[in-house]
Write an enzyme that holds these catalytic residues in place. Structure first.
Site, PDB file in Angstrom:
ATOM      1  N   ASP A 131       8.323 -84.672 -47.114  1.00  0.00           N
ATOM      2  CA  ASP A 131       7.723 -83.334 -47.046  1.00  0.00           C
ATOM      3  C   ASP A 131       8.781 -82.260 -46.837  1.00  0.00           C
ATOM      4  OD1 ASP A 131       8.092 -84.461 -44.427  1.00  0.00           O
ATOM      5  OD2 ASP A 131       6.856 -82.854 -43.606  1.00  0.00           O
ATOM      6  N   GLU A 178       6.960 -84.810 -41.585  1.00  0.00           N
ATOM      7  CA  GLU A 178       8.008 -84.731 -40.572  1.00  0.00           C
ATOM      8  C   GLU A 178       8.181 -83.303 -40.079  1.00  0.00           C
ATOM      9  OE1 GLU A 178      12.110 -84.218 -38.912  1.00  0.00           O
ATOM     10  OE2 GLU A 178      11.235 -83.224 -40.671  1.00  0.00           O
TER      11      GLU A 178
END
Lengths: 358, 358
Positions: free
Chosen positions: B73, B131
């Site tokens: 991400d 994350e």
């Protein structure tokens, strides 16, 4: 459609108006009820409808005209409808949204419209919509464009709550946004950036330490204010933010215009990026006008300064003296606990009845 | 679904990954592409899917196992997609969201997954989601609960940007919310209330004047930080606000645990209402482990302290030595100008290729 009995007395009429919910933008039902009641029960008046505003006036050929204006809308419901009553007789209290702001004042005006067919001054009644929202939507502003002749007169009385005391003039209001800039960075390497929220420390210190003026104008004391009303900033939980915005509302006494008020706020926040969001001039007391002096006398001679901005400023801008006079404690407006003493509604109706008596 | 060619080389693979937008919470498309590519182009690996995470591993019976982990991400787009390229050959630079944080590292791992079928250590690849948001949503945290065996090994290499230098340990992170209370009032009668936004002046002053520590641990220098990351407050443009909230992120060196860090922040903001939103321990450098020493040697012997919190701390908490090693300048992470030198992506691929060579 609820039926309003205008002769029932201003307290019962207040209760009936409160129970017709009328949040800004949803005033159709209450405007329908007011229009129908005026047409049926005050046949001596010329009545017009403009959107969700209702206007009515006498044509008696008097040498002066008084405008009585009240808004029909309220702020959103806050667990304070329907109406509740406590106490009885002289101690009765009406609780609920709009009791103070300002269906008590509307009720007094509607009662006078039906029960004083031949007043000493010609009278124009203005019941209007959308006072509690952005100035651009204000019904009185629309009427200035669509029916300007209807607002003219020698005195305007706005029935906003004033503890049944004549409140003269009103303070202006100015909204600004102060913007602090920074530079984004990861919070683990904050020294690579510059934190825009931290940069608000100094303008907030100036706000917290600000001492407002309390100027005396025509013997009336005004109290200014400078208040943060919104703060925002932030990108993500691990990012040094590059922008923070502080919205500030300045309330200023009517010895200053919007331009002077803006200059003052720019001086307070010298060194910062400031944008004016909106502003509205206040209104000087204007008590020298004969009709205003008569009203003050009828009210027992007491006058106070109006601190909040109200639509008296719109009438002042038309060159008319304008005062606030209505039942209810303005500090209860917009609170869930809004309530009004029945006796105060009656008192305002008596004062205005005496003022208009032939 | 975009097709990823894992053999095309880590630079082209970085470019392809960057052009699959994958803001936290929206990683399905990139996870689908990674899963399909691994299944088709790395048939020697056991592949599993867990939410929007993809895991793959060898079963070669080696005496040690290395875990290579990277998140898929990114933070939100900031006018920095699609990918742009400047320069050429050895001087080529890739610009765009995720180039640094951390699709360069992901690309290196994916390339090795397909091109080193018989590494010296058994290898587990972990490509995961979320994350960049609250620790509670972190994909690696979920995998610890759903597939704990998959994270075990003798060394973890997290491919976060580290300028192609092995970075040891990491700082911890703590997020708190500081709440100021006040009392609502109309801004025209501000003295009836108490402005919660004005009350932020003092905590913001403490933040602006805060001087962070720079402790030295195992010869590596860490730099702490204390930064506001969000501020909010406000009711309406004419209301004195009764609440304001300041969110603050503290980054602390691994000589302190979350409890000590919290105590420190409470001391800084003594007298204020503070709530811990989340916290994550740091990780001490763990360079004594043999596989870690081999990696440092393959990388030319240079080691630095990791300042950002990274998921090395999760592996450290599992009792494994863990280091950061990835291409890209971490100070560019989360900035609009994020960009990476193609040569650095290639360099990391070469170092890890040598480290894993049979």
């Amino acid at each position: 459609m609820p039926i309003l009995d205008l002769r029932t007395g201003p307290v019962e009429l207040t209760a009936a108006l409160v129970d017709i919910a009328s949040e800004s933008g949803a005033e159709r039902e209450i405007a329908d009820a007011v229009e129908a009641a005026l047409r049926a029960q005050a046949p001596h008046l010329e009545v017009v409808r403009d959107g969700d505003a209702v206007l009515a006036r006498t044509h008696l050929g008097r040498s002066s005209r008084v405008v009585l204006a009240g808004h029909l809308d309220t702020v959103p419901v806050n667990e304070n409808l329907p109406l509740r009553r406590t106490g009885s007789g002289a101690g009765e209290v009406l609780h609920g949204l709009g009791t103070v702001d300002m269906k008590g004042g509307d009720a007094v005006f509607l009662h006078l419209a039906a029960t004083v067919p031949a007043p000493r001054h010609d009278v124009t009644f203005v019941f209007y919509d959308c006072e509690e929202v952005d100035a651009a939507r204000n019904g009185l502003g629309r009427i200035e464009r669509t029916l300007p002749g209807w607002l003219r007169g020698d005195l305007a009385v706005v029935g906003e709550p004033s503890n049944a005391v004549v409140e003269a003039g009103c303070q202006g209001t100015l909204r600004v946004e102060l913007r602090c800039a920074g530079a984004r960075a990861h919070t683990a390497r904050a020294w690579m950036g510059s934190n825009a929220i931290h940069a608000l420390a100094e303008p907030l210190r100036r706000l917290a330490e600000y001492r407002p003026r309390t100027p005396v104008i025509d013997g009336l004391t005004y109290r200014e204010g400078l208040q943060a009303v919104r703060v925002s900033g932030g990108v993500a939980g691990n990012v040094v933010p590059d922008e923070a915005v502080l919205a500030v509302n300045h309330r200023f006494a009517p010895d200053r215009g919007p331009a002077e008020a803006e200059a003052h706020v720019r001086e307070v926040f010298a060194g910062y990026d400031l944008t004016v969001v909106d502003s509205a001039a206040g209104a000087l007391p204007g008590l020298a006008a004969p009709a205003a002096a008569e009203l003050v006398a009828a009210a027992g001679g007491r006058v106070a300064a109006k601190l909040g901005w109200t639509d008296v400023a719109r009438f002042a801008a038309l060159g008319m003296p304008a005062v606030n006079f209505g039942p209810g404690d303005p500090t209860l407006a917009h609170t869930r606990e809004e309530h009004i003493a029945a006796a105060e509604v009656t008192r305002v109706a008596e004062v205005l009845g005496a003022f208009l008596a032939p």
